[in-house]
Design an enzyme around this catalytic site. Sequence first.
Site, short mmCIF file in Angstrom:
data_model
loop_
_atom_site.label_atom_id
_atom_site.label_comp_id
_atom_site.label_asym_id
_atom_site.label_seq_id
_atom_site.Cartn_x
_atom_site.Cartn_y
_atom_site.Cartn_z
N THR A 131 0.82 -1.21 0.00
CA THR A 131 0.00 0.00 0.00
C THR A 131 0.86 1.26 0.00
OG1 THR A 131 -1.46 1.28 1.45
CG2 THR A 131 -0.10 -0.34 2.53
N ASP A 132 0.30 2.36 -0.48
CA ASP A 132 1.00 3.66 -0.41
C ASP A 132 1.06 4.18 1.03
OD1 ASP A 132 -1.70 4.32 -0.06
OD2 ASP A 132 -1.71 5.93 -1.54
N GLU A 133 0.28 3.56 1.95
CA GLU A 133 0.23 4.08 3.32
C GLU A 133 1.56 3.91 4.06
OE1 GLU A 133 -3.47 3.38 5.39
OE2 GLU A 133 -4.52 3.07 3.50
N TYR A 156 -1.74 -0.51 10.99
CA TYR A 156 -1.87 -1.18 9.68
C TYR A 156 -0.67 -0.86 8.80
CZ TYR A 156 -3.25 -1.65 4.75
OH TYR A 156 -3.26 -1.95 3.41
N LYS A 160 2.38 -3.26 7.30
CA LYS A 160 2.66 -3.43 5.86
C LYS A 160 4.09 -2.99 5.55
CE LYS A 160 0.25 -4.59 2.92
NZ LYS A 160 -0.14 -5.93 2.37
P1 NAD Z 1 -9.44 -7.41 2.18
O1 NAD Z 1 -9.43 -7.14 3.64
O2 NAD Z 1 -10.67 -7.16 1.38
O3 NAD Z 1 -9.04 -8.95 1.90
C1 NAD Z 1 -8.03 -9.61 2.61
C2 NAD Z 1 -8.18 -11.10 2.39
O4 NAD Z 1 -7.13 -11.75 3.12
C3 NAD Z 1 -9.51 -11.67 2.91
O5 NAD Z 1 -10.07 -12.53 1.94
C4 NAD Z 1 -9.11 -12.43 4.17
O6 NAD Z 1 -9.95 -13.54 4.44
C5 NAD Z 1 -7.68 -12.86 3.83
N1 NAD Z 1 -6.87 -13.10 5.03
C6 NAD Z 1 -6.76 -12.28 6.11
N2 NAD Z 1 -5.96 -12.84 7.04
C7 NAD Z 1 -5.53 -14.02 6.53
C8 NAD Z 1 -4.68 -15.04 6.99
N3 NAD Z 1 -4.10 -14.97 8.22
N4 NAD Z 1 -4.44 -16.13 6.20
C9 NAD Z 1 -5.03 -16.21 4.98
N5 NAD Z 1 -5.87 -15.28 4.50
C10 NAD Z 1 -6.11 -14.19 5.25
O7 NAD Z 1 -8.19 -6.60 1.60
P2 NAD Z 1 -8.02 -5.86 0.20
O8 NAD Z 1 -8.55 -4.49 0.31
O9 NAD Z 1 -8.50 -6.76 -0.88
O10 NAD Z 1 -6.43 -5.75 0.15
C11 NAD Z 1 -5.65 -6.81 -0.40
C12 NAD Z 1 -4.18 -6.42 -0.30
O11 NAD Z 1 -3.94 -5.21 -1.00
C13 NAD Z 1 -3.70 -6.18 1.14
O12 NAD Z 1 -2.41 -6.72 1.27
C14 NAD Z 1 -3.70 -4.66 1.27
O13 NAD Z 1 -2.71 -4.25 2.20
C15 NAD Z 1 -3.34 -4.24 -0.15
N6 NAD Z 1 -3.86 -2.92 -0.57
C16 NAD Z 1 -5.18 -2.60 -0.40
C17 NAD Z 1 -5.65 -1.36 -0.86
C18 NAD Z 1 -7.11 -0.98 -0.76
O14 NAD Z 1 -7.47 0.15 -1.11
N7 NAD Z 1 -7.99 -1.86 -0.32
C19 NAD Z 1 -4.77 -0.45 -1.45
C20 NAD Z 1 -3.41 -0.82 -1.60
C21 NAD Z 1 -2.97 -2.07 -1.16
P1 TYD Z 2 -10.77 3.87 4.31
O1 TYD Z 2 -11.74 3.46 3.27
O2 TYD Z 2 -10.83 3.22 5.67
O3 TYD Z 2 -9.30 3.73 3.68
P2 TYD Z 2 -7.86 4.23 4.26
O4 TYD Z 2 -8.00 4.65 5.67
O5 TYD Z 2 -7.03 2.99 4.11
O6 TYD Z 2 -7.43 5.36 3.36
O7 TYD Z 2 -10.91 5.45 4.54
C1 TYD Z 2 -10.76 6.36 3.46
C2 TYD Z 2 -10.86 7.76 4.05
O8 TYD Z 2 -12.19 7.97 4.53
C3 TYD Z 2 -9.94 7.99 5.25
O9 TYD Z 2 -9.46 9.33 5.19
C4 TYD Z 2 -10.85 7.80 6.46
C5 TYD Z 2 -12.21 8.27 5.95
N1 TYD Z 2 -13.39 7.61 6.51
C6 TYD Z 2 -14.46 8.38 6.99
O10 TYD Z 2 -14.43 9.62 6.95
N2 TYD Z 2 -15.55 7.71 7.49
C7 TYD Z 2 -15.63 6.36 7.56
O11 TYD Z 2 -16.65 5.82 8.06
C8 TYD Z 2 -14.53 5.59 7.05
C9 TYD Z 2 -14.57 4.08 7.09
C10 TYD Z 2 -13.44 6.25 6.53
#
Ligand code: NAD
Ligand code: TYD
Length: 350
Positions: A131-133, A156, A160
Amino acid sequence: MKKILITGGAGFIGSHVVRRFVNNYPNYQIINLDKLTYAGNLLNLKDIEQNSNYKFIKGDIVDAVFIDNLFSEEQIDSVIHLAAESHVDRSISNPLEFVMTNVLGTVNLLNAARHQWKHAYNNHRFYHVSTDEVYGSLGETGLFTEETAYDPHSPYSASKASSDHFVRSYHDTYGIDAVISNCSNNYGSFHFPEKLIPLSINNIKNNLPIPVYGKGENIRDWLWVEDHARAIDLIFHQAPAGSTYNIGGNNEWTNIDLIRLLCKIMDQKLGREPGSSAKLITYVTDRAGHDLRYAIDSSKLQSDLGWKPSLKFEEGLEKTVEWFLNNEEWLQSVTSGNYQSYYNDQYGKS
Ligand code: NAD
Ligand code: TYD
Protein backbone atom coordinates in the site's frame (compact mmCIF):
# COMPACT_ATOMS: atom_id res chain seq x y z
CA MET A 1 1.52 -25.96 -16.09
CA LYS A 2 2.64 -23.00 -13.95
CA LYS A 3 1.16 -23.10 -10.42
CA ILE A 4 0.51 -19.71 -8.89
CA LEU A 5 -0.51 -19.28 -5.26
CA ILE A 6 -2.66 -16.18 -4.78
CA THR A 7 -3.18 -15.41 -1.09
CA GLY A 8 -6.21 -13.43 0.09
CA GLY A 9 -8.02 -14.24 -3.15
CA ALA A 10 -11.45 -14.19 -1.47
CA GLY A 11 -11.02 -10.54 -0.44
CA PHE A 12 -11.80 -7.37 -2.35
CA ILE A 13 -8.71 -6.89 -4.55
CA GLY A 14 -7.65 -10.55 -4.41
CA SER A 15 -10.92 -11.71 -5.99
CA HIS A 16 -10.36 -9.36 -8.95
CA VAL A 17 -6.78 -10.65 -9.34
CA VAL A 18 -7.88 -14.31 -9.14
CA ARG A 19 -10.67 -13.74 -11.69
CA ARG A 20 -8.29 -12.00 -14.09
CA PHE A 21 -5.63 -14.72 -13.89
CA VAL A 22 -8.11 -17.64 -14.10
CA ASN A 23 -9.81 -16.14 -17.17
CA ASN A 24 -6.74 -14.79 -18.97
CA TYR A 25 -4.24 -17.60 -18.34
CA PRO A 26 -5.84 -21.02 -18.92
CA ASN A 27 -2.34 -22.55 -18.91
CA TYR A 28 -1.77 -21.47 -15.27
CA GLN A 29 -3.14 -23.38 -12.30
CA ILE A 30 -4.40 -20.76 -9.82
CA ILE A 31 -4.55 -21.74 -6.15
CA ASN A 32 -6.44 -19.30 -3.97
CA LEU A 33 -5.36 -19.56 -0.31
CA ASP A 34 -7.59 -17.65 2.09
CA LYS A 35 -8.52 -17.91 5.77
CA LEU A 36 -12.00 -16.48 5.04
CA THR A 37 -11.91 -13.87 7.80
CA TYR A 38 -14.77 -11.37 8.05
CA ALA A 39 -13.31 -9.78 4.85
CA GLY A 40 -13.07 -12.95 2.76
CA ASN A 41 -16.10 -14.25 0.90
CA LEU A 42 -16.29 -17.06 -1.65
CA LEU A 43 -19.37 -15.41 -3.16
CA ASN A 44 -16.85 -12.96 -4.69
CA LEU A 45 -15.66 -15.76 -7.00
CA LYS A 46 -18.89 -17.61 -7.84
CA ASP A 47 -18.46 -16.97 -11.57
CA ILE A 48 -15.10 -18.78 -11.82
CA GLU A 49 -15.24 -21.40 -9.04
CA GLN A 50 -15.97 -24.25 -11.50
CA ASN A 51 -13.06 -23.44 -13.83
CA SER A 52 -10.63 -26.34 -14.19
CA ASN A 53 -7.56 -24.12 -13.66
CA TYR A 54 -8.86 -22.83 -10.28
CA LYS A 55 -8.65 -24.35 -6.81
CA PHE A 56 -9.57 -22.87 -3.41
CA ILE A 57 -7.75 -23.85 -0.21
CA LYS A 58 -8.89 -22.56 3.18
CA GLY A 59 -5.94 -21.85 5.44
CA ASP A 60 -4.08 -19.40 7.61
CA ILE A 61 -0.74 -17.88 6.51
CA VAL A 62 0.17 -17.54 10.20
CA ASP A 63 0.46 -21.36 10.43
CA ALA A 64 4.06 -21.99 9.28
CA VAL A 65 3.81 -25.81 9.16
CA PHE A 66 0.66 -25.67 7.06
CA ILE A 67 2.29 -23.18 4.66
CA ASP A 68 5.47 -25.27 4.31
CA ASN A 69 3.41 -28.39 3.55
CA LEU A 70 1.27 -26.52 1.04
CA PHE A 71 4.35 -25.36 -0.88
CA SER A 72 5.80 -28.86 -1.13
CA GLU A 73 2.51 -30.70 -1.77
CA GLU A 74 1.31 -28.28 -4.43
CA GLN A 75 4.75 -27.53 -5.91
CA ILE A 76 4.01 -23.80 -5.97
CA ASP A 77 5.93 -21.94 -8.71
CA SER A 78 5.11 -18.33 -7.85
CA VAL A 79 3.20 -16.31 -5.26
CA ILE A 80 1.02 -13.22 -5.53
CA HIS A 81 0.54 -12.25 -1.90
CA LEU A 82 -2.51 -10.17 -1.01
CA ALA A 83 -3.72 -11.79 2.23
CA ALA A 84 -3.70 -9.17 4.97
CA GLU A 85 -5.66 -7.46 7.64
CA SER A 86 -6.42 -4.31 5.67
CA HIS A 87 -8.58 -1.92 7.68
CA VAL A 88 -6.87 0.99 9.49
CA ASP A 89 -9.71 1.37 12.04
CA ARG A 90 -9.48 -2.32 13.01
CA SER A 91 -5.69 -1.95 13.36
CA ILE A 92 -6.25 0.81 15.91
CA SER A 93 -8.50 -1.49 17.99
CA ASN A 94 -6.43 -4.65 17.57
CA PRO A 95 -2.83 -4.10 16.37
CA LEU A 96 -1.58 -7.58 17.23
CA GLU A 97 -3.80 -9.26 14.65
CA PHE A 98 -2.03 -7.08 12.05
CA VAL A 99 1.42 -8.13 13.27
CA MET A 100 0.39 -11.79 13.06
CA THR A 101 -1.11 -11.84 9.57
CA ASN A 102 0.74 -9.01 7.85
CA VAL A 103 4.21 -9.54 9.30
CA LEU A 104 4.45 -13.13 10.53
CA GLY A 105 2.20 -14.44 7.74
CA THR A 106 4.38 -12.78 5.11
CA VAL A 107 7.59 -14.14 6.66
CA ASN A 108 6.05 -17.65 6.76
CA LEU A 109 5.35 -17.44 3.02
CA LEU A 110 8.85 -16.13 2.33
CA ASN A 111 10.40 -18.97 4.34
CA ALA A 112 8.36 -21.59 2.51
CA ALA A 113 9.36 -20.04 -0.84
CA ARG A 114 13.00 -19.91 0.23
CA HIS A 115 13.07 -23.60 1.11
CA GLN A 116 10.99 -24.82 -1.79
CA TRP A 117 12.73 -22.78 -4.48
CA LYS A 118 16.33 -22.86 -3.25
CA HIS A 119 17.65 -24.77 -6.28
CA ALA A 120 16.54 -22.19 -8.83
CA TYR A 121 15.30 -18.90 -7.40
CA ASN A 122 15.26 -17.31 -10.86
CA ASN A 123 12.44 -19.59 -12.09
CA HIS A 124 10.09 -18.38 -9.39
CA ARG A 125 8.59 -15.06 -8.36
CA PHE A 126 7.31 -13.71 -5.03
CA TYR A 127 5.03 -10.73 -5.68
CA HIS A 128 4.08 -8.77 -2.57
CA VAL A 129 1.06 -6.46 -2.89
CA SER A 130 1.39 -3.45 -0.63
CA THR A 131 0.00 0.00 0.00
CA ASP A 132 1.00 3.66 -0.41
CA GLU A 133 0.23 4.08 3.32
CA VAL A 134 3.77 2.87 4.13
CA TYR A 135 5.04 6.28 2.95
CA GLY A 136 3.08 8.14 5.65
CA SER A 137 1.23 11.37 5.04
CA LEU A 138 1.80 14.17 2.51
CA GLY A 139 1.26 17.87 3.10
CA GLU A 140 -0.63 19.93 0.53
CA THR A 141 1.90 19.30 -2.25
CA GLY A 142 4.16 16.51 -3.51
CA LEU A 143 3.62 12.89 -4.53
CA PHE A 144 4.87 9.53 -3.24
CA THR A 145 7.54 8.07 -5.54
CA GLU A 146 9.32 4.72 -5.26
CA GLU A 147 12.16 6.62 -3.51
CA THR A 148 10.02 8.21 -0.79
CA ALA A 149 11.24 7.13 2.67
CA TYR A 150 8.91 4.89 4.67
CA ASP A 151 7.10 6.73 7.49
CA PRO A 152 4.05 4.69 8.54
CA HIS A 153 1.69 6.08 11.20
CA SER A 154 -1.07 3.52 11.79
CA PRO A 155 -0.56 -0.03 13.09
CA TYR A 156 -1.87 -1.18 9.68
CA SER A 157 0.70 0.80 7.68
CA ALA A 158 3.46 -0.09 10.16
CA SER A 159 2.71 -3.79 9.67
CA LYS A 160 2.66 -3.43 5.86
CA ALA A 161 5.92 -1.45 5.96
CA SER A 162 7.49 -4.21 8.03
CA SER A 163 6.33 -6.87 5.58
CA ASP A 164 7.75 -4.84 2.64
CA HIS A 165 11.13 -4.70 4.40
CA PHE A 166 11.10 -8.47 4.96
CA VAL A 167 10.33 -9.11 1.28
CA ARG A 168 13.23 -6.86 0.18
CA SER A 169 15.53 -8.48 2.72
CA TYR A 170 14.76 -11.97 1.32
CA HIS A 171 15.61 -10.71 -2.16
CA ASP A 172 18.86 -9.10 -0.99
CA THR A 173 19.91 -11.89 1.40
CA TYR A 174 18.76 -15.11 -0.26
CA GLY A 175 18.33 -14.01 -3.88
CA ILE A 176 14.58 -14.67 -4.04
CA ASP A 177 13.03 -13.05 -7.13
CA ALA A 178 10.73 -10.60 -5.31
CA VAL A 179 8.74 -7.62 -6.56
CA ILE A 180 6.59 -5.18 -4.60
CA SER A 181 3.89 -2.72 -5.63
CA ASN A 182 2.47 0.04 -3.46
CA CYS A 183 -1.00 1.11 -4.51
CA SER A 184 -3.35 3.92 -3.53
CA ASN A 185 -6.96 3.46 -2.33
CA ASN A 186 -9.01 1.10 -4.48
CA TYR A 187 -12.76 1.15 -5.14
CA GLY A 188 -15.16 -1.03 -7.14
CA SER A 189 -17.28 -4.18 -6.96
CA PHE A 190 -16.96 -6.62 -4.00
CA HIS A 191 -15.53 -3.88 -1.75
CA PHE A 192 -16.26 -4.75 1.86
CA PRO A 193 -18.71 -2.20 3.31
CA GLU A 194 -16.51 -1.14 6.23
CA LYS A 195 -14.40 1.06 3.93
CA LEU A 196 -15.48 4.59 3.07
CA ILE A 197 -17.11 4.17 -0.37
CA PRO A 198 -19.11 0.93 0.09
CA LEU A 199 -20.06 1.87 3.66
CA SER A 200 -21.45 5.19 2.39
CA ILE A 201 -23.33 3.55 -0.50
CA ASN A 202 -24.90 1.07 1.91
CA ASN A 203 -25.85 3.78 4.41
CA ILE A 204 -27.31 6.12 1.78
CA LYS A 205 -29.38 3.24 0.42
CA ASN A 206 -30.73 2.53 3.91
CA ASN A 207 -31.17 6.23 4.86
CA LEU A 208 -28.57 5.94 7.64
CA PRO A 209 -26.05 8.64 8.66
CA ILE A 210 -22.88 8.84 6.51
CA PRO A 211 -20.03 9.06 9.08
CA VAL A 212 -17.35 11.54 7.91
CA TYR A 213 -14.26 11.61 10.13
CA GLY A 214 -13.10 15.03 11.37
CA LYS A 215 -13.82 17.77 8.84
CA GLY A 216 -13.74 15.47 5.81
CA GLU A 217 -10.65 17.28 4.49
CA ASN A 218 -8.35 14.24 4.26
CA ILE A 219 -7.33 13.39 0.72
CA ARG A 220 -7.05 9.98 -0.93
CA ASP A 221 -6.01 9.03 -4.50
CA TRP A 222 -8.69 6.61 -5.75
CA LEU A 223 -8.09 3.84 -8.30
CA TRP A 224 -10.62 1.49 -9.89
CA VAL A 225 -9.84 -2.02 -8.60
CA GLU A 226 -9.73 -3.59 -12.07
CA ASP A 227 -6.99 -1.12 -13.05
CA HIS A 228 -5.04 -2.33 -10.00
CA ALA A 229 -5.52 -5.97 -11.05
CA ARG A 230 -4.27 -5.10 -14.56
CA ALA A 231 -1.19 -3.41 -13.08
CA ILE A 232 -0.52 -6.51 -10.93
CA ASP A 233 -0.73 -8.69 -14.05
CA LEU A 234 1.83 -6.49 -15.89
CA ILE A 235 4.21 -6.27 -12.93
CA PHE A 236 4.01 -10.00 -12.24
CA HIS A 237 4.93 -10.83 -15.83
CA GLN A 238 7.33 -8.02 -16.75
CA ALA A 239 8.93 -6.26 -13.77
CA PRO A 240 12.62 -6.90 -13.10
CA ALA A 241 13.48 -8.95 -9.99
CA GLY A 242 13.91 -6.77 -6.90
CA SER A 243 11.89 -3.88 -8.34
CA THR A 244 9.17 -1.73 -6.78
CA TYR A 245 6.30 0.03 -8.56
CA ASN A 246 3.87 2.65 -7.30
CA ILE A 247 0.30 2.34 -8.61
CA GLY A 248 -2.20 5.20 -8.34
CA GLY A 249 -5.17 6.81 -9.98
CA ASN A 250 -3.82 10.36 -10.34
CA ASN A 251 -7.22 11.10 -8.85
CA GLU A 252 -7.19 13.02 -5.56
CA TRP A 253 -10.41 13.75 -3.69
CA THR A 254 -11.13 15.15 -0.25
CA ASN A 255 -13.41 12.74 1.58
CA ILE A 256 -16.20 15.30 1.76
CA ASP A 257 -16.12 16.12 -1.98
CA LEU A 258 -16.14 12.41 -2.76
CA ILE A 259 -19.14 11.84 -0.46
CA ARG A 260 -21.01 14.76 -2.05
CA LEU A 261 -20.43 13.29 -5.53
CA LEU A 262 -21.58 9.88 -4.28
CA CYS A 263 -24.74 11.44 -2.79
CA LYS A 264 -25.50 13.08 -6.15
CA ILE A 265 -25.08 9.77 -8.03
CA MET A 266 -27.19 7.92 -5.44
CA ASP A 267 -30.01 10.52 -5.66
CA GLN A 268 -30.11 9.96 -9.43
CA LYS A 269 -29.96 6.16 -9.25
CA LEU A 270 -32.54 5.87 -6.48
CA GLY A 271 -34.85 8.50 -8.02
CA ARG A 272 -34.58 10.69 -4.92
CA GLU A 273 -35.01 14.45 -4.71
CA PRO A 274 -31.64 16.14 -5.55
CA GLY A 275 -29.84 16.97 -2.28
CA SER A 276 -31.71 14.44 -0.14
CA SER A 277 -28.83 11.95 0.35
CA ALA A 278 -26.40 14.77 1.30
CA LYS A 279 -28.62 15.45 4.33
CA LEU A 280 -27.32 12.15 5.76
CA ILE A 281 -23.72 13.48 6.00
CA THR A 282 -22.72 13.40 9.68
CA TYR A 283 -19.36 14.60 10.98
CA VAL A 284 -17.99 12.22 13.63
CA THR A 285 -14.88 12.04 15.83
CA ASP A 286 -11.71 11.92 13.75
CA ARG A 287 -9.64 8.74 13.38
CA ALA A 288 -6.59 8.72 15.70
CA GLY A 289 -3.38 9.52 13.79
CA HIS A 290 -5.43 10.21 10.62
CA ASP A 291 -3.05 10.70 7.64
CA LEU A 292 -3.89 13.94 5.83
CA ARG A 293 -3.08 13.16 2.22
CA TYR A 294 -1.97 10.26 0.01
CA ALA A 295 -1.08 10.80 -3.67
CA ILE A 296 0.93 8.59 -5.98
CA ASP A 297 3.39 9.30 -8.75
CA SER A 298 2.91 6.27 -11.03
CA SER A 299 5.14 7.54 -13.86
CA LYS A 300 7.62 4.64 -13.48
CA LEU A 301 4.84 2.08 -14.08
CA GLN A 302 3.49 4.16 -16.95
CA SER A 303 6.83 4.55 -18.73
CA ASP A 304 8.31 1.09 -18.00
CA LEU A 305 5.22 -1.07 -18.54
CA GLY A 306 2.79 1.16 -20.44
CA TRP A 307 0.08 1.09 -17.75
CA LYS A 308 -2.40 3.87 -17.13
CA PRO A 309 -5.77 4.09 -15.36
CA SER A 310 -8.61 3.25 -17.77
CA LEU A 311 -11.62 4.89 -16.12
CA LYS A 312 -12.45 8.43 -15.10
CA PHE A 313 -13.50 8.53 -11.43
CA GLU A 314 -17.05 9.80 -12.12
CA GLU A 315 -17.60 6.88 -14.51
CA GLY A 316 -16.02 4.32 -12.13
CA LEU A 317 -18.02 5.55 -9.16
CA GLU A 318 -21.27 5.34 -11.15
CA LYS A 319 -20.43 1.76 -12.23
CA THR A 320 -19.65 0.93 -8.59
CA VAL A 321 -22.95 2.34 -7.32
CA GLU A 322 -24.83 0.37 -10.00
CA TRP A 323 -23.00 -2.82 -8.98
CA PHE A 324 -23.95 -2.38 -5.31
CA LEU A 325 -27.57 -1.62 -6.16
CA ASN A 326 -27.76 -4.67 -8.44
CA ASN A 327 -26.11 -7.03 -5.94
CA GLU A 328 -28.45 -6.80 -3.00
CA GLU A 329 -27.92 -10.47 -2.05
CA TRP A 330 -24.13 -10.05 -1.80
CA LEU A 331 -24.52 -6.92 0.32
CA GLN A 332 -27.04 -8.65 2.60
CA SER A 333 -24.74 -11.63 3.11
CA VAL A 334 -21.67 -9.54 4.03
CA THR A 335 -23.51 -7.08 6.27
CA SER A 336 -25.14 -9.67 8.50
CA GLY A 337 -23.56 -11.22 11.60
CA ASN A 338 -20.08 -9.99 12.49
CA TYR A 339 -20.42 -6.84 10.42
CA GLN A 340 -23.21 -5.57 12.66
CA SER A 341 -21.19 -6.00 15.86
CA TYR A 342 -18.14 -4.23 14.29
CA TYR A 343 -20.40 -1.40 13.11
CA ASN A 344 -21.96 -0.94 16.55
CA ASP A 345 -18.51 -0.83 18.23
CA GLN A 346 -17.14 1.69 15.72
CA TYR A 347 -20.07 4.07 15.22
CA GLY A 348 -22.49 3.24 18.05
CA LYS A 349 -25.88 1.60 17.55
CA SER A 350 -27.79 3.09 14.61
P1 NAD B 1 -9.44 -7.41 2.18
O1 NAD B 1 -9.43 -7.14 3.64
O2 NAD B 1 -10.67 -7.16 1.38
O3 NAD B 1 -9.04 -8.95 1.90
C1 NAD B 1 -8.03 -9.61 2.61
C2 NAD B 1 -8.18 -11.10 2.39
O4 NAD B 1 -7.13 -11.75 3.12
C3 NAD B 1 -9.51 -11.67 2.91
O5 NAD B 1 -10.07 -12.53 1.94
C4 NAD B 1 -9.11 -12.43 4.17
O6 NAD B 1 -9.95 -13.54 4.44
C5 NAD B 1 -7.68 -12.86 3.83
N1 NAD B 1 -6.87 -13.10 5.03
C6 NAD B 1 -6.76 -12.28 6.11
N2 NAD B 1 -5.96 -12.84 7.04
C7 NAD B 1 -5.53 -14.02 6.53
C8 NAD B 1 -4.68 -15.04 6.99
N3 NAD B 1 -4.10 -14.97 8.22
N4 NAD B 1 -4.44 -16.13 6.20
C9 NAD B 1 -5.03 -16.21 4.98
N5 NAD B 1 -5.87 -15.28 4.50
C10 NAD B 1 -6.11 -14.19 5.25
O7 NAD B 1 -8.19 -6.60 1.60
P2 NAD B 1 -8.02 -5.86 0.20
O8 NAD B 1 -8.55 -4.49 0.31
O9 NAD B 1 -8.50 -6.76 -0.88
O10 NAD B 1 -6.43 -5.75 0.15
C11 NAD B 1 -5.65 -6.81 -0.40
C12 NAD B 1 -4.18 -6.42 -0.30
O11 NAD B 1 -3.94 -5.21 -1.00
C13 NAD B 1 -3.70 -6.18 1.14
O12 NAD B 1 -2.41 -6.72 1.27
C14 NAD B 1 -3.70 -4.66 1.27
O13 NAD B 1 -2.71 -4.25 2.20
C15 NAD B 1 -3.34 -4.24 -0.15
N6 NAD B 1 -3.86 -2.92 -0.57
C16 NAD B 1 -5.18 -2.60 -0.40
C17 NAD B 1 -5.65 -1.36 -0.86
C18 NAD B 1 -7.11 -0.98 -0.76
O14 NAD B 1 -7.47 0.15 -1.11
N7 NAD B 1 -7.99 -1.86 -0.32
C19 NAD B 1 -4.77 -0.45 -1.45
C20 NAD B 1 -3.41 -0.82 -1.60
C21 NAD B 1 -2.97 -2.07 -1.16
P1 TYD C 1 -10.77 3.87 4.31
O1 TYD C 1 -11.74 3.46 3.27
O2 TYD C 1 -10.83 3.22 5.67
O3 TYD C 1 -9.30 3.73 3.68
P2 TYD C 1 -7.86 4.23 4.26
O4 TYD C 1 -8.00 4.65 5.67
O5 TYD C 1 -7.03 2.99 4.11
O6 TYD C 1 -7.43 5.36 3.36
O7 TYD C 1 -10.91 5.45 4.54
C1 TYD C 1 -10.76 6.36 3.46
C2 TYD C 1 -10.86 7.76 4.05
O8 TYD C 1 -12.19 7.97 4.53
C3 TYD C 1 -9.94 7.99 5.25
O9 TYD C 1 -9.46 9.33 5.19
C4 TYD C 1 -10.85 7.80 6.46
C5 TYD C 1 -12.21 8.27 5.95
N1 TYD C 1 -13.39 7.61 6.51
C6 TYD C 1 -14.46 8.38 6.99
O10 TYD C 1 -14.43 9.62 6.95
N2 TYD C 1 -15.55 7.71 7.49
C7 TYD C 1 -15.63 6.36 7.56
O11 TYD C 1 -16.65 5.82 8.06
C8 TYD C 1 -14.53 5.59 7.05
C9 TYD C 1 -14.57 4.08 7.09
C10 TYD C 1 -13.44 6.25 6.53
